[in-house]
Design a protein around this motif. Structure first.
Motif, PDB file in Angstrom:
ATOM      1  N   HIS A   1       0.816  -1.225   0.000  1.00 15.21           N
ATOM      2  CA  HIS A   1       0.000   0.000   0.000  1.00 15.21           C
ATOM      3  C   HIS A   1       0.851   1.278   0.000  1.00 15.21           C
ATOM      4  CE1 HIS A   1      -2.807  -3.086   1.655  1.00 15.21           C
ATOM      5  NE2 HIS A   1      -3.637  -2.468   0.827  1.00 15.21           N
ATOM      6  N   TYR A   2       2.165   1.116  -0.205  1.00 17.94           N
ATOM      7  CA  TYR A   2       3.068   2.266  -0.309  1.00 17.94           C
ATOM      8  C   TYR A   2       2.951   3.202   0.893  1.00 17.94           C
ATOM      9  CZ  TYR A   2       3.628   0.642  -5.085  1.00 17.94           C
ATOM     10  OH  TYR A   2       3.888  -0.135  -6.179  1.00 17.94           O
ATOM     11  N   THR A   3       3.150   2.610   2.063  1.00 17.08           N
ATOM     12  CA  THR A   3       3.162   3.398   3.294  1.00 17.08           C
ATOM     13  C   THR A   3       4.603   3.677   3.683  1.00 17.08           C
ATOM     14  OG1 THR A   3       1.123   2.346   4.029  1.00 17.08           O
ATOM     15  CG2 THR A   3       2.452   3.458   5.713  1.00 17.08           C
ATOM     16  N   HIS A   4       4.916   4.955   3.937  1.00 18.27           N
ATOM     17  CA  HIS A   4       6.272   5.374   4.284  1.00 18.27           C
ATOM     18  C   HIS A   4       6.197   6.270   5.515  1.00 18.27           C
ATOM     19  CE1 HIS A   4       7.559   4.090   0.201  1.00 18.27           C
ATOM     20  NE2 HIS A   4       6.365   4.554  -0.130  1.00 18.27           N
ATOM     21  N   ASN A   5       6.768   5.827   6.617  1.00 21.62           N
ATOM     22  CA  ASN A   5       6.728   6.608   7.851  1.00 21.62           C
ATOM     23  C   ASN A   5       7.959   7.475   8.050  1.00 21.62           C
ATOM     24  OD1 ASN A   5       4.210   5.594   8.630  1.00 21.62           O
ATOM     25  ND2 ASN A   5       5.138   3.746   9.482  1.00 21.62           N
ATOM     26  N   GLU A   6       8.934   7.340   7.148  1.00 18.28           N
ATOM     27  CA  GLU A   6      10.144   8.159   7.210  1.00 18.28           C
ATOM     28  C   GLU A   6      10.578   8.515   5.794  1.00 18.28           C
ATOM     29  OE1 GLU A   6      13.379   7.136   9.913  1.00 18.28           O
ATOM     30  OE2 GLU A   6      12.203   5.402  10.566  1.00 18.28           O
ATOM     31  N   VAL A   7      11.497   9.465   5.707  1.00 16.78           N
ATOM     32  CA  VAL A   7      12.103   9.790   4.418  1.00 16.78           C
ATOM     33  C   VAL A   7      13.193   8.753   4.139  1.00 16.78           C
ATOM     34  CG1 VAL A   7      13.465  11.466   3.126  1.00 16.78           C
ATOM     35  CG2 VAL A   7      11.618  12.248   4.638  1.00 16.78           C
ATOM     36  N   GLY A   8      13.039   8.038   3.041  1.00 14.50           N
ATOM     37  CA  GLY A   8      14.033   7.043   2.654  1.00 14.50           C
ATOM     38  C   GLY A   8      14.771   7.463   1.403  1.00 14.50           C
ATOM     39  N   TYR A   9      15.547   6.534   0.843  1.00 10.96           N
ATOM     40  CA  TYR A   9      16.404   6.831  -0.300  1.00 10.96           C
ATOM     41  C   TYR A   9      16.312   5.707  -1.328  1.00 10.96           C
ATOM     42  CZ  TYR A   9      18.319   9.879   3.278  1.00 10.96           C
ATOM     43  OH  TYR A   9      18.454  10.794   4.280  1.00 10.96           O
ATOM     44  N   ASN A  10      16.537   6.056  -2.558  1.00 15.28           N
ATOM     45  CA  ASN A  10      16.612   5.071  -3.634  1.00 15.28           C
ATOM     46  C   ASN A  10      18.069   4.619  -3.747  1.00 15.28           C
ATOM     47  OD1 ASN A  10      16.066   3.475  -5.851  1.00 15.28           O
ATOM     48  ND2 ASN A  10      16.125   5.158  -7.306  1.00 15.28           N
ATOM     49  N   TYR A  11      18.537   3.896  -2.729  1.00  8.75           N
ATOM     50  CA  TYR A  11      19.948   3.551  -2.619  1.00  8.75           C
ATOM     51  C   TYR A  11      20.211   2.050  -2.817  1.00  8.75           C
ATOM     52  CZ  TYR A  11      21.597   8.091  -0.788  1.00  8.75           C
ATOM     53  OH  TYR A  11      21.962   9.406  -0.634  1.00  8.75           O
ATOM     54  N   ARG A  12      19.226   1.284  -3.240  1.00  9.81           N
ATOM     55  CA  ARG A  12      19.402  -0.157  -3.358  1.00  9.81           C
ATOM     56  C   ARG A  12      20.181  -0.511  -4.621  1.00  9.81           C
ATOM     57  NH1 ARG A  12      19.900  -4.403  -0.180  1.00  9.81           N
ATOM     58  NH2 ARG A  12      18.525  -6.167  -0.579  1.00  9.81           N
ATOM     59  N   MET A  13      21.075  -1.477  -4.525  1.00  5.87           N
ATOM     60  CA  MET A  13      21.808  -1.978  -5.683  1.00  5.87           C
ATOM     61  C   MET A  13      20.861  -2.736  -6.615  1.00  5.87           C
ATOM     62  SD  MET A  13      25.025  -4.673  -5.732  1.00  5.87           S
ATOM     63  CE  MET A  13      26.258  -3.528  -5.137  1.00  5.87           C
ATOM     64  N   THR A  14      21.166  -2.742  -7.914  1.00  2.00           N
ATOM     65  CA  THR A  14      20.353  -3.494  -8.866  1.00  2.00           C
ATOM     66  C   THR A  14      20.806  -4.954  -8.930  1.00  2.00           C
ATOM     67  OG1 THR A  14      21.740  -3.108 -10.812  1.00  2.00           O
ATOM     68  CG2 THR A  14      20.097  -1.411 -10.274  1.00  2.00           C
ATOM     69  N   ASN A  15      19.911  -5.794  -9.407  1.00  2.00           N
ATOM     70  CA  ASN A  15      20.208  -7.222  -9.534  1.00  2.00           C
ATOM     71  C   ASN A  15      21.314  -7.475 -10.565  1.00  2.00           C
ATOM     72  OD1 ASN A  15      19.451  -9.848  -8.507  1.00  2.00           O
ATOM     73  ND2 ASN A  15      18.646 -10.300 -10.544  1.00  2.00           N
ATOM     74  N   LEU A  16      21.360  -6.668 -11.626  1.00  2.00           N
ATOM     75  CA  LEU A  16      22.414  -6.811 -12.628  1.00  2.00           C
ATOM     76  C   LEU A  16      23.785  -6.515 -12.023  1.00  2.00           C
ATOM     77  CD1 LEU A  16      20.907  -5.226 -15.875  1.00  2.00           C
ATOM     78  CD2 LEU A  16      21.366  -7.637 -15.422  1.00  2.00           C
ATOM     79  N   GLN A  17      23.847  -5.446 -11.240  1.00  2.00           N
ATOM     80  CA  GLN A  17      25.112  -5.126 -10.566  1.00  2.00           C
ATOM     81  C   GLN A  17      25.513  -6.242  -9.617  1.00  2.00           C
ATOM     82  OE1 GLN A  17      23.734  -1.353  -8.902  1.00  2.00           O
ATOM     83  NE2 GLN A  17      25.285  -0.268 -10.082  1.00  2.00           N
ATOM     84  N   ALA A  18      24.545  -6.741  -8.863  1.00  2.00           N
ATOM     85  CA  ALA A  18      24.840  -7.797  -7.899  1.00  2.00           C
ATOM     86  C   ALA A  18      25.315  -9.070  -8.584  1.00  2.00           C
ATOM     87  CB  ALA A  18      23.607  -8.079  -7.045  1.00  2.00           C
ATOM     88  N   ALA A  19      24.775  -9.368  -9.765  1.00  2.00           N
ATOM     89  CA  ALA A  19      25.231 -10.540 -10.514  1.00  2.00           C
ATOM     90  C   ALA A  19      26.712 -10.414 -10.851  1.00  2.00           C
ATOM     91  CB  ALA A  19      24.399 -10.698 -11.791  1.00  2.00           C
ATOM     92  N   LEU A  20      27.114  -9.223 -11.276  1.00  2.00           N
ATOM     93  CA  LEU A  20      28.542  -8.963 -11.499  1.00  2.00           C
ATOM     94  C   LEU A  20      29.330  -9.138 -10.204  1.00  2.00           C
ATOM     95  CD1 LEU A  20      28.799  -5.780 -13.774  1.00  2.00           C
ATOM     96  CD2 LEU A  20      29.770  -8.017 -14.249  1.00  2.00           C
ATOM     97  N   GLY A  21      28.778  -8.619  -9.121  1.00  2.00           N
ATOM     98  CA  GLY A  21      29.465  -8.667  -7.839  1.00  2.00           C
ATOM     99  C   GLY A  21      29.710 -10.080  -7.345  1.00  2.00           C
ATOM    100  N   VAL A  22      28.731 -10.944  -7.511  1.00  2.00           N
ATOM    101  CA  VAL A  22      28.883 -12.342  -7.087  1.00  2.00           C
ATOM    102  C   VAL A  22      30.051 -12.986  -7.832  1.00  2.00           C
ATOM    103  CG1 VAL A  22      27.801 -14.628  -7.130  1.00  2.00           C
ATOM    104  CG2 VAL A  22      26.483 -12.636  -6.390  1.00  2.00           C
ATOM    105  N   ALA A  23      30.109 -12.757  -9.141  1.00  2.00           N
ATOM    106  CA  ALA A  23      31.193 -13.327  -9.946  1.00  2.00           C
ATOM    107  C   ALA A  23      32.547 -12.729  -9.566  1.00  2.00           C
ATOM    108  CB  ALA A  23      30.907 -13.094 -11.428  1.00  2.00           C
TER     109      ALA A  23
END
Length: 386
Positions: free
Chosen positions: A235-257
């Protein structure tokens, strides 16, 4: 051209990225993000790691989680990349610049002297006598993968109630091999640690970073803040100011390798460092910067120090090597001299001024060959003989 520092993508990178694309998980959700976080936590021997968009994002979150506000000051090095300091300004706090020592890391002796003579320890915390502001935290950078003196730093932090944020963006894989913190990796000793996977780092995801915290509840809060502080994702409830700071899955795939190959990269960079050292030690006026002898460094960057016995100065050597298709870079411009920070305070900055003028970084990629090292060394000799 022999580049300064480029990625080494000879493992499972294409396989894992292709898998992520075929699964159609390319954004900030997907199995590789969790896998990369778990692999990193396992490698570092810690409970949890939080994948973020960049090392800078990790530092911003760490400062927030450390309780830094616009009423506080944060002790920072002047000799570092500016990304280590900018997040202090994001929060509205004020940096206090500290000098370096002969390792290029923060001068711990001067730090101790500053806390003792320029500050007062109060019920509110360590107060800067000149500004009357509480110094809440300290950002320590492990410059070029070389571990700072964490044993002495943590003693000071305990006495003066300082939160320690380790900028280990250049030091993934560096660890103590003796002393109080034997076996502990850079980034896992202070209250928070931050890593970077920029294109020139020892492992890369193209961009991206990782945040770790000594307090597992704060690590969980970092994940919450990095994903727009969603309290109810349906329901898109946000009780604080957050950030769009999450890594992408493509980046993480590179990272695992990439993480699968980290120890091989470190071994290669170690061998190349000592091969360089053997050749450069024979050139008058040049020396290769040493690493902390109590550690197993990751040998990320190789830095030569140029003294007056060499035939040209740093800038002339940089220009000459670039003409010969050998990419080199000077050390960063000191941050206390950068325009956005001219009004901020520094403490007895002396050695940083010297090393800024004398240090040059030379090619250090994990795929650098001995033939290329020989070529670089021969050019260093040839320039000196002209």
């Amino acid at each position: 051209m022999i580049p300064l520092s480029v990625p080494n993508l000879k493992g499972n990178e294409l396989k894992y990225v292709t898998e992520a694309i075929e699964d159609e998980w390319v954004s900030t959700g997907g199995s590789f993000i969790d896998r990369f976080e778990n692999d990193m936590a396992r490698y570092l021997n810690i409970e949890q790691a939080i994948a973020v968009q960049s090392g800078t994002a990790g530092l911003h979150l760490a400062l927030q989680l450390a309780g830094v506000t616009n009423k506080h000051e944060v002790i920072v090095p002047t000799l570092t990349f500016i990304a280590a300091v900018n997040p202090v300004k994001y929060i509205g706090a004020s940096p206090v610049f500290m000098d370096c020592d002969n390792s290029l890391n923060m001068n711990i002796s001067k730090l101790r002297e500053f806390c003792k003579t320029e500050c007062s320890l109060t019920n509110s915390g360590l107060v800067n006598n000149k500004t009357n502001k509480v110094i809440k935290a300290l950002v320590i950078v492990h410059v070029f993968g070389n571990m700072a003196n964490m044993e002495e730093l943590m003693k000071i932090a305990n006495v003066y109630n300082l939160k320690i944020i380790e900028d280990a963006t250049e030091a993934l894989g560096t660890k103590y091999t003796s002393g109080k913190y034997s076996g502990k990796f850079a980034g896992t000793i202070g209250d928070f640690g931050v890593y970077s996977f920029n294109g020139n780092k020892i492992i890369t995801t193209g961009g991206g970073g990782m945040l770790v915290a000594k307090d597992s509840s704060l690590a969980g809060r970092a994940k919450y803040l990095s994903t727009q502080a969603k309290d109810d994702s349906l329901h898109y409830t946000h009780n604080e100011v957050g950030y769009n700071y999450r890594m992408t899955n493509l980046q993480a795939a590179l990272g695992v390798a990439q993480l699968e190959q980290l120890e091989v990269f470190i071994e290669t960079k170690s061998n190349n460092y000592f091969y360089y050292k053997k050749l450069i030690d024979g050139i008058p006026g040049l020396s290769l910067l040493e690493f902390n002898k109590k550690t197993r460094p990751n040998y990320w960057f190789y830095s030569i120090v140029i003294d007056n016995k060499y035939s040209v100065n740093r800038d002339q050597l940089l220009e000459e090597l670039n003409k010969r298709n050998i990419q080199t870079r000077p050390i960063w411009g000191l941050i206390h001299e950068q325009k956005p920070y001219l009004s901020e305070k520094g403490y007895q900055i002396e050695k940083a001024n010297y090393y800024y003028k004398q240090v040059l970084n030379i090619p250090c990629s994990s795929n650098l060959t001995k033939i290329e090292i020989n070529r670089i060394s021969e050019h260093l000799k040839d320039i000196n003989s002209q």
